[in-house]
Scaffold this motif. Structure first.
Motif, PDB file in Angstrom:
ATOM      1  N   LEU A  99      21.813  36.374  44.281  1.00  0.00           N
ATOM      2  CA  LEU A  99      20.520  36.256  44.949  1.00  0.00           C
ATOM      3  C   LEU A  99      19.374  36.330  43.947  1.00  0.00           C
ATOM      4  CD1 LEU A  99      18.834  36.078  47.510  1.00  0.00           C
ATOM      5  CD2 LEU A  99      19.114  38.558  47.800  1.00  0.00           C
ATOM      6  N   GLU A 100      19.491  37.222  42.999  1.00  0.00           N
ATOM      7  CA  GLU A 100      18.448  37.366  41.972  1.00  0.00           C
ATOM      8  C   GLU A 100      18.312  36.073  41.171  1.00  0.00           C
ATOM      9  OE1 GLU A 100      17.592  40.069  37.962  1.00  0.00           O
ATOM     10  OE2 GLU A 100      19.083  40.727  39.441  1.00  0.00           O
ATOM     11  N   GLU A 101      19.443  35.474  40.801  1.00  0.00           N
ATOM     12  CA  GLU A 101      19.404  34.225  40.032  1.00  0.00           C
ATOM     13  C   GLU A 101      18.843  33.075  40.874  1.00  0.00           C
ATOM     14  OE1 GLU A 101      19.977  33.654  36.960  1.00  0.00           O
ATOM     15  OE2 GLU A 101      21.010  35.442  36.237  1.00  0.00           O
ATOM     16  N   GLY A 102      19.218  33.028  42.141  1.00  0.00           N
ATOM     17  CA  GLY A 102      18.713  31.971  43.010  1.00  0.00           C
ATOM     18  C   GLY A 102      17.214  32.053  43.181  1.00  0.00           C
ATOM     19  N   ARG A 103      16.700  33.282  43.326  1.00  0.00           N
ATOM     20  CA  ARG A 103      15.246  33.449  43.460  1.00  0.00           C
ATOM     21  C   ARG A 103      14.542  33.110  42.157  1.00  0.00           C
ATOM     22  NH1 ARG A 103      15.602  39.033  47.050  1.00  0.00           N
ATOM     23  NH2 ARG A 103      15.490  37.996  49.103  1.00  0.00           N
ATOM     24  N   ARG A 104      15.164  33.445  41.027  1.00  0.00           N
ATOM     25  CA  ARG A 104      14.551  33.117  39.743  1.00  0.00           C
ATOM     26  C   ARG A 104      14.430  31.591  39.581  1.00  0.00           C
ATOM     27  NH1 ARG A 104      17.885  35.678  36.561  1.00  0.00           N
ATOM     28  NH2 ARG A 104      16.612  37.576  36.509  1.00  0.00           N
ATOM     29  N   ALA A 105      15.452  30.869  40.071  1.00  0.00           N
ATOM     30  CA  ALA A 105      15.433  29.405  39.975  1.00  0.00           C
ATOM     31  C   ALA A 105      14.688  28.757  41.135  1.00  0.00           C
ATOM     32  CB  ALA A 105      16.867  28.871  39.922  1.00  0.00           C
ATOM     33  N   ASP A 106      14.310  29.572  42.153  1.00  0.00           N
ATOM     34  CA  ASP A 106      13.628  29.059  43.350  1.00  0.00           C
ATOM     35  C   ASP A 106      14.443  27.941  43.988  1.00  0.00           C
ATOM     36  OD1 ASP A 106      11.663  28.952  45.275  1.00  0.00           O
ATOM     37  OD2 ASP A 106      10.456  27.486  44.187  1.00  0.00           O
ATOM     38  N   HIS A 107      15.767  28.191  44.136  1.00  0.00           N
ATOM     39  CA  HIS A 107      16.686  27.199  44.692  1.00  0.00           C
ATOM     40  C   HIS A 107      17.118  27.655  46.082  1.00  0.00           C
ATOM     41  CE1 HIS A 107      20.388  24.687  44.992  1.00  0.00           C
ATOM     42  NE2 HIS A 107      19.627  23.833  44.350  1.00  0.00           N
ATOM     43  N   ALA A 108      16.621  26.981  47.104  1.00  0.00           N
ATOM     44  CA  ALA A 108      16.766  27.440  48.490  1.00  0.00           C
ATOM     45  C   ALA A 108      18.225  27.572  48.908  1.00  0.00           C
ATOM     46  CB  ALA A 108      16.031  26.481  49.425  1.00  0.00           C
ATOM     47  N   ILE A 157      29.983  30.852  34.521  1.00  0.00           N
ATOM     48  CA  ILE A 157      28.723  31.598  34.506  1.00  0.00           C
ATOM     49  C   ILE A 157      28.097  31.563  33.123  1.00  0.00           C
ATOM     50  CG2 ILE A 157      27.752  33.921  34.736  1.00  0.00           C
ATOM     51  CD1 ILE A 157      29.914  34.354  36.976  1.00  0.00           C
ATOM     52  N   VAL A 158      28.915  31.688  32.096  1.00  0.00           N
ATOM     53  CA  VAL A 158      28.401  31.619  30.715  1.00  0.00           C
ATOM     54  C   VAL A 158      27.801  30.250  30.442  1.00  0.00           C
ATOM     55  CG1 VAL A 158      29.062  31.640  28.279  1.00  0.00           C
ATOM     56  CG2 VAL A 158      29.937  33.396  29.832  1.00  0.00           C
ATOM     57  N   GLU A 159      28.525  29.199  30.790  1.00  0.00           N
ATOM     58  CA  GLU A 159      28.055  27.836  30.516  1.00  0.00           C
ATOM     59  C   GLU A 159      26.763  27.541  31.276  1.00  0.00           C
ATOM     60  OE1 GLU A 159      29.214  25.697  28.370  1.00  0.00           O
ATOM     61  OE2 GLU A 159      30.948  26.897  27.764  1.00  0.00           O
ATOM     62  N   LEU A 160      26.699  27.922  32.533  1.00  0.00           N
ATOM     63  CA  LEU A 160      25.523  27.612  33.351  1.00  0.00           C
ATOM     64  C   LEU A 160      24.312  28.435  32.905  1.00  0.00           C
ATOM     65  CD1 LEU A 160      27.388  27.332  36.748  1.00  0.00           C
ATOM     66  CD2 LEU A 160      26.197  25.468  35.584  1.00  0.00           C
ATOM     67  N   ARG A 161      24.554  29.686  32.485  1.00  0.00           N
ATOM     68  CA  ARG A 161      23.437  30.475  31.952  1.00  0.00           C
ATOM     69  C   ARG A 161      22.896  29.841  30.682  1.00  0.00           C
ATOM     70  NH1 ARG A 161      25.412  35.951  33.735  1.00  0.00           N
ATOM     71  NH2 ARG A 161      23.867  36.561  35.315  1.00  0.00           N
ATOM     72  N   SER A 162      23.793  29.381  29.843  1.00  0.00           N
ATOM     73  CA  SER A 162      23.369  28.751  28.593  1.00  0.00           C
ATOM     74  C   SER A 162      22.583  27.479  28.863  1.00  0.00           C
ATOM     75  CB  SER A 162      24.592  28.434  27.724  1.00  0.00           C
ATOM     76  OG  SER A 162      25.289  29.617  27.392  1.00  0.00           O
ATOM     77  N   ALA A 163      22.952  26.770  29.940  1.00  0.00           N
ATOM     78  CA  ALA A 163      22.259  25.525  30.282  1.00  0.00           C
ATOM     79  C   ALA A 163      20.968  25.776  31.040  1.00  0.00           C
ATOM     80  CB  ALA A 163      23.175  24.638  31.119  1.00  0.00           C
ATOM     81  N   GLY A 164      20.704  27.038  31.418  1.00  0.00           N
ATOM     82  CA  GLY A 164      19.496  27.334  32.198  1.00  0.00           C
ATOM     83  C   GLY A 164      19.534  26.730  33.580  1.00  0.00           C
ATOM     84  N   SER A 165      20.722  26.648  34.189  1.00  0.00           N
ATOM     85  CA  SER A 165      20.883  25.953  35.462  1.00  0.00           C
ATOM     86  C   SER A 165      20.891  26.939  36.630  1.00  0.00           C
ATOM     87  CB  SER A 165      22.204  25.174  35.463  1.00  0.00           C
ATOM     88  OG  SER A 165      22.515  24.696  36.748  1.00  0.00           O
ATOM     89  N   TYR A 166      20.361  26.488  37.773  1.00  0.00           N
ATOM     90  CA  TYR A 166      20.438  27.281  38.996  1.00  0.00           C
ATOM     91  C   TYR A 166      21.885  27.487  39.415  1.00  0.00           C
ATOM     92  CZ  TYR A 166      21.562  22.973  41.507  1.00  0.00           C
ATOM     93  OH  TYR A 166      22.171  21.829  41.951  1.00  0.00           O
ATOM     94  N   GLY A 167      22.797  26.666  38.889  1.00  0.00           N
ATOM     95  CA  GLY A 167      24.201  26.745  39.262  1.00  0.00           C
ATOM     96  C   GLY A 167      24.830  28.088  38.977  1.00  0.00           C
ATOM     97  N   VAL A 168      24.215  28.877  38.078  1.00  0.00           N
ATOM     98  CA  VAL A 168      24.765  30.206  37.815  1.00  0.00           C
ATOM     99  C   VAL A 168      24.767  31.044  39.088  1.00  0.00           C
ATOM    100  CG1 VAL A 168      22.550  31.231  37.093  1.00  0.00           C
ATOM    101  CG2 VAL A 168      24.694  32.155  36.215  1.00  0.00           C
ATOM    102  N   SER A 169      23.759  30.847  39.933  1.00  0.00           N
ATOM    103  CA  SER A 169      23.715  31.560  41.210  1.00  0.00           C
ATOM    104  C   SER A 169      24.898  31.171  42.094  1.00  0.00           C
ATOM    105  CB  SER A 169      22.399  31.260  41.933  1.00  0.00           C
ATOM    106  OG  SER A 169      22.411  31.802  43.239  1.00  0.00           O
TER     107      SER A 169
END
Length: 773
Positions: free
Chosen positions: A737-746, A698-710
């Motif tokens: 869910l909040e992260e997925g919506r922020r990334a708009d990743h269906a 979660i730390v790595e994906l947040r740092s990368a700005g990736s939808y993968g954090v969701s």
């Protein structure tokens, strides 16, 4: 208005009618049908005469009528439907009507030609009480519709037996039914028949024979040499029998399949059946098919006869209403199998007249394909002897006839015959061990090949590197160089298409694909071997498809999984050929790139066994790969090991991947690797280790700005849910869910919503759960 004194000419609008279910009515109440059918005929005849129609055919309960104008035809058709709202002498008839406009040939008061055929097929596609028009008729109406009438566009459909699709409209009137089942066209449930770009000629007896065999036997195999027309006949039989199989048909092309497990996976995909742990895939397929009435078409079985026979045996024993139609150069050898040897097309005797010649399928095919090369071509008293001799020399073999017909663009029939004679004498003398027809087909291919220009021959032999259909861009990348400029490939390929050395097909994404027919591909590969280019082209081929595999991986990661799967399906045979070559030649970097790029797609489509086998074969060779290639390959290997039940080995591969990702300093890919590892730690009950690596993910994906954090939050939540920690899991899924919506990743949004709904249900909050589920 009275009917015309003679048949209309020029642009004619044709109206076709028949009674739905008339055979059953005759069987149940023959006496009543006699009187009611007479009333039916009287009503239609009166209406047609009133609107100026010309009846040119009546057969049983059907009418075929010609009108000089489209509005007249549509008005008459509507009046017929309205007339049969009232019973005819006590019986209620459901009449189906099709109206089509076009130019046709008039002979002895009857009509012939494509427009007549299309109108008849249109009528057959409708239901009782339904009135349908083609786009050609709608265009001629130009908005001039009868009162209270509106048109409903039913979309584009392929009418049975016809090559070009048709846009069909339904005539709607307040007094008539508006809702009907789908049209009886070739787009039935999961029918997926390959699009045919040329017309089907003749084979009336063969169609009747094969359909009769399928009625009596549950497995029918069409056998014959390459070029005999087995595939085309099978597809036409399937098209004609579509209405007999309410649960649809499936078509599997097996020409590129060599492995029995891949065979099972290939056919399972046609039924959308995926593997279930502990259950053989064949059993899952059999349970899915059950008692459904399904036709399964297996094309080109000769490469994998024994496994295909075993699979057919198992499915036929388990599924009482399944029928299998196979094509092969030899029988499958299954009990109850009916073998049908596909004959050559019928041939006239030497000295036949023009009329006599046209009665035979070989002549009709040669003429039809010649008209694709030059529209003015016809059999005349001056050339009939040469045309008949050509067809007889070629033994009526469809592929040979098509290759010869392509030459009419530049050669007369007499010139073609002269060259065939010279070539046949030479090749018959050169190889007397081959069967006569095989010598003839080989002669025709060699003759057509020798007529190509030097660059056309060069490209043709290089196209032999492809295992199945291919895209233009692939041909440009692989076959250019060393004598062919990349920008010339398009023109050369089009020339090969024009000369019937390469066929075309329409892909699901709307693009054109190219393919060498099986016999031509074998010939091209011999040419490639003789030129010493086989290994070089195979390596180019593999490197190109490794690049495409990387593109598919990127496309999938960008959220377009559906598009990536379509492209994988189109080139599946090429990926298999590339893997087979690179592993055999120990070109392990390219093999690793292929495995790394395709692994997740294999995982998603349920090709777990095949994908794992490719991975196992790669790692059995202990490859020394660059870190990026190795990490991607380990990701594929670990995912497939896990889904196939080898959890401990999966964790080993994923741990090794994480170690490499740390060296590569790619935070997004490291986060994804940690996420997968954490998922499998949970699976093995190593919950503390799972929590640790997922926190890092979660730390790595947040740092990368990736939808993968969701997704990682969802993995953490799912692990906690499975431990009964519903409150923590609810919070994690809500954050996911909040992260997925922020990334708009269906995909991330869907996973999080489903998980959140399950948590709320587990917490006894059914009303709150419902919107998420």
């Amino acid at each position: 208005m009275k009917s015309p004194p003679g048949p209309p000419t020029g642009d004619v609008t044709f109206l076709f009618t028949d009674i739905e279910g008339s055979t059953a009515l005759w069987d149940r109440m023959p006496d009543a049908m006699t009187e009611s059918l007479a009333e039916h005929d009287r009503r239609i005849s009166s209406i047609v005469e009133h609107h100026g129609g010309y009846v040119f055919t009546t057969a049983g309960d059907s009418f075929a009528v010609a009108f000089q104008s489209a509005p007249q035809a549509v008005e008459a058709a509507l009046e017929v439907q309205l007339a049969f709202l009232e019973p005819a002498a006590g019986l209620t008839f459901k009449v189906r009507i099709g109206v089509h406009s076009g130019v046709a040939t008039v002979r002895n008061g009857d009509y012939f030609g494509a427009a007549v055929n299309r109108g008849a097929r249109l009528s057959a596609s409708a239901h009782g009480g339904q009135l349908v028009l083609t786009q050609a008729t709608v265009d001629l109406l130009a908005g001039r519709l009868p009162a209270e009438v509106e048109l409903v566009d039913l979309g584009t459909h392929r009418l049975r037996g016809l090559t070009e699709p048709e846009r069909i409209h339904q005539v709607c009137h307040p007094a008539l039914d508006r809702e009907f089942p789908r049209l009886r066209t070739v787009e039935g449930p999961d029918d997926h028949l390959p699009t045919q770009l040329t017309s089907f000629i003749g084979r009336t007896r063969e169609l009747r024979d094969v359909m009769g065999l399928l009625n009596e036997h549950r497995l029918v195999t069409l056998s014959g040499a390459g070029g005999a027309g087995k595939t085309r006949l099978a597809m036409r039989v399937a098209e004609e029998l579509l209405g007999d199989f309410p649960d649809g048909l499936r078509v599997a092309e097996l020409g590129a399949v060599r492995d029995s497990d891949v065979l099972v996976d290939e056919i399972a995909q046609r039924f959308a059946v995926t593997r279930v742990a502990g259950t053989p895939l064949v059993r899952s397929m059999a349970e899915y098919i059950g008692a459904q009435r399904v036709l399964l078409v297996l094309d080109n079985c000769e490469q994998i006869i024994d496994p295909t026979a075993g699979l057919c045996r198992d499915l036929l024993m388990a599924c009482p209403n399944l029928r299998v139609l196979a094509t092969s150069r030899e029988r499958l050898g299954v009990a109850g199998e009916a073998l049908y040897r596909v004959p050559s097309l019928s041939l006239p005797d030497e000295g036949a007249t023009v009329d006599e010649a046209y009665r035979h399928d070989a002549i009709r095919l040669f003429v039809e394909r010649s008209r694709l090369a030059t529209s003015e071509f016809a059999v005349t008293p001056d050339n009939v002897e040469a045309v008949v001799s050509i067809c007889r020399h070629l033994d009526g073999i469809p592929l040979a006839l098509e290759l010869a017909a392509a030459r009419t663009r530049s050669l007369s029939p007499a010139q073609i015959l002269d060259r065939l004679d010279e070539r046949f004498r030479l090749l018959t003398a050169a190889d007397r061990n081959a069967e006569g027809r095989q010598r003839t087909l080989l002669s025709t291919i060699e003759w057509s090949h020798d007529l190509l220009g030097p660059d056309e021959r060069l490209l043709f032999r290089r196209l032999g590197v492809f295992a199945a259909s291919f895209a233009l861009r692939s041909a440009e990348h692989i076959c250019s160089g060393d004598g062919i400029d990349e920008y010339d490939v398009t023109d050369l390929l089009m020339a090969l298409v024009d000369k019937s050395m390469v066929a075309t097909d329409s892909a699901r994404d709307g693009t054109t694909r190219y393919v060498l027919l099986e016999t031509l591909r074998e010939f091209a590969r011999r040419q490639l071997d003789d030129a010493g280019e086989r290994d070089v082209l195979a390596q180019r081929h593999a490197e190109h498809y490794a690049d495409l595999a990387a593109q598919l991986q990127a496309q999938q990661r960008d959220g377009d999984l559906g598009g990536a799967l379509i492209r994988l399906d189109q080139d599946e045979a090429e990926y298999r050929a590339s893997l087979r070559h690179t592993l055999g030649a120990r070109q392990l970097t390219t093999a690793g790139r292929l495995v790394g790029g395709l692994g997740y797609l294999w995982y998603t489509t349920g090709q777990h066994r095949e994908g794992l086998q490719w991975c196992d074969d790669l790692f059995a060779l202990e490859p020394e790969l660059a870190d990026q290639v190795l990490a991607d390959a380990l990701h594929s290997h670990g995912s497939l090991l896990g889904v196939m039940g080898h959890a401990d080995r999966a964790v080993e591969a994923l741990e090794r991947q994480v170690e490499i990702r740390r060296r590569l300093s790619d935070r997004e890919r490291l986060g994804a690797a940690l996420n997968n590892l954490g998922d499998w730690y949970f699976e093995l009950g190593r919950n503390d280790a799972a929590e640790s690596v997922l926190a890092e993910a979660i730390v790595e994906l947040r740092s990368a700005g990736s939808y993968g954090v969701s997704l990682s939050l969802g993995t953490l939540a799912a692990g906690r849910f499975n431990q009964g920690r519903y409150g923590q899991a609810e919070r994690d899924f809500a954050e996911s869910l909040e992260e997925g919506r922020r990334a708009d990743h269906a995909h991330s949004i869907a996973v999080a919503m489903c998980g959140l709904g399950r948590c709320l249900l587990a917490l006894g909050q059914a009303d709150a759960a419902r919107p998420h589920l």
